[in-house]
Write a protein that holds these residues in place. Structure first.
Motif, short mmCIF file in Angstrom:
data_model
loop_
_atom_site.label_atom_id
_atom_site.label_comp_id
_atom_site.label_asym_id
_atom_site.label_seq_id
_atom_site.Cartn_x
_atom_site.Cartn_y
_atom_site.Cartn_z
N LEU A 30 0.82 -1.21 0.00
CA LEU A 30 0.00 0.00 0.00
C LEU A 30 0.85 1.26 0.00
O LEU A 30 1.87 1.35 0.69
CB LEU A 30 -0.91 0.02 1.22
N VAL A 31 0.39 2.24 -0.78
CA VAL A 31 0.91 3.60 -0.71
C VAL A 31 -0.29 4.47 -0.39
O VAL A 31 -1.27 4.50 -1.14
CB VAL A 31 1.54 4.05 -2.05
N ASN A 54 3.15 -4.36 3.57
CA ASN A 54 4.07 -3.21 3.54
C ASN A 54 3.30 -1.96 3.17
O ASN A 54 2.44 -1.98 2.27
CB ASN A 54 5.18 -3.46 2.51
N CYS A 55 3.62 -0.85 3.83
CA CYS A 55 2.87 0.39 3.62
C CYS A 55 3.82 1.58 3.59
O CYS A 55 4.64 1.75 4.50
CB CYS A 55 1.82 0.57 4.71
N LEU A 56 3.69 2.40 2.56
CA LEU A 56 4.43 3.65 2.44
C LEU A 56 3.44 4.79 2.60
O LEU A 56 2.39 4.81 1.95
CB LEU A 56 5.10 3.73 1.07
N THR A 57 3.75 5.76 3.46
CA THR A 57 2.90 6.93 3.64
C THR A 57 3.55 8.15 3.00
O THR A 57 4.77 8.24 2.89
CB THR A 57 2.65 7.25 5.12
N TYR A 58 2.70 9.08 2.57
CA TYR A 58 3.21 10.32 1.97
C TYR A 58 2.26 11.46 2.31
O TYR A 58 1.06 11.36 2.09
CB TYR A 58 3.32 10.18 0.45
N LEU A 59 2.84 12.51 2.88
CA LEU A 59 2.07 13.68 3.28
C LEU A 59 2.28 14.78 2.24
O LEU A 59 3.41 15.20 2.01
CB LEU A 59 2.54 14.16 4.66
N LEU A 71 5.92 11.74 -4.85
CA LEU A 71 5.20 10.58 -4.34
C LEU A 71 5.45 9.35 -5.20
O LEU A 71 5.78 8.27 -4.69
CB LEU A 71 3.69 10.89 -4.31
N PHE A 72 5.32 9.50 -6.52
CA PHE A 72 5.49 8.35 -7.41
C PHE A 72 6.93 7.87 -7.44
O PHE A 72 7.18 6.66 -7.56
CB PHE A 72 4.97 8.68 -8.81
#
Length: 243
Positions: A30-31, A54-59, A71-72
């Motif tokens: 997940l992103v 697995n998870c990637l976060t982006y603010l 982000l990409f």
């Protein structure tokens, strides 16, 4: 076989979080993003990772092309190809059109519609390269019928609906499906401003006699992401027969 990756904008709470939980339960990487709610985003990440994914976060603001580029880049660095893109980020604006100023108009346009352009523009080349992909846009029934005192919101959602239909025609030869879900009244924080009598009147106007659940939106999103490849270019109302 390696896990597929889904990118979901506006996923710290509400519909976006419910979608993220559904995909996590199905084993996807997940992103997830949001614009400002970093604490909520991190809580959501912890909840997702507790499911073993697995998870990637982006603010950041998905209405900014430069932010979405970053982000990409981060998503591809961690996971490679984005298999599923879900454009969920959105805000509402309630009030008379004549009272609306250009700043408010520009903000809702960037958040709700330009964000869809930005994310699609950066996701599509990777999908074309592998000749597959799913794009699902979270829209609204007001994009179909329009709502009084929600002119700007209705305009952005109507734009998403037309964007969805047009883009699907371009991408179908590359085996990429683009669909939208036109949500009705869903039980989220976006509706919490209503007084009890207003909420009661809203529910009474819905033939299903209740608000929709975020989990129901998530289930339909996953069906579109994992199901029939011939289902393409559609705006699917999810509204309890309301509109």
């Amino acid at each position: 076989m390696s896990a597929k990756t889904v990118l979901i904008t506006g996923a710290s709470r509400g519909i976006g979080k419910a979608i993220a939980l559904k995909f996590a339960k199905e084993g996807y990487n997940l992103v997830i993003t949001c614009r400002e709610q970093e604490t909520e985003l991190n809580k959501t990440k912890a909840e997702l990772e507790s499911l073993g994914v697995n998870c990637l976060t982006y603010l950041g603001d998905m209405g900014s092309y430069e932010v979405v580029q970053e982000l990409f880049a981060a998503a591809r660095n961690q996971f490679g190809t984005i298999d599923v893109l879900i454009n969920n980020a959105g805000i509402s604006h309630i009030g008379l059109f004549t009272d609306m100023n250009f700043k408010d108009w520009n903000e809702i346009l960037n958040t709700n519609l330009t964000s869809v352009f930005n994310c699609c523009h950066l996701a599509i080349p990777g999908m074309i390269a592998v000749q597959k992909g799913k794009i699902i846009n979270i829209s609204s029934v007001w994009g179909i019928t329009g709502a009084s005192c929600e002119v700007a919101y209705s305009a952005t959602k109507g734009g998403i609906n037309a964007f969805t239909k047009a883009l699907a025609k371009e991408l179908a030869p590359s085996n990429i499906q683009v669909n939208a879900i036109a949500c009705g009244a869903i039980d989220t924080q976006m509706n919490q401003f209503l007084e009890k009598d207003e909420m009661d009147a809203l529910i009474e106007s819905i033939p299903a006699n209740r608000l929709g659940k975020t989990a129901e939106v998530a289930e339909l999103v996953f069906q579109l992401a994992s199901g029939n490849d011939y289902l393409n270019g559609q705006v699917i109302p999810l509204d309890g027969a309301w509109i």
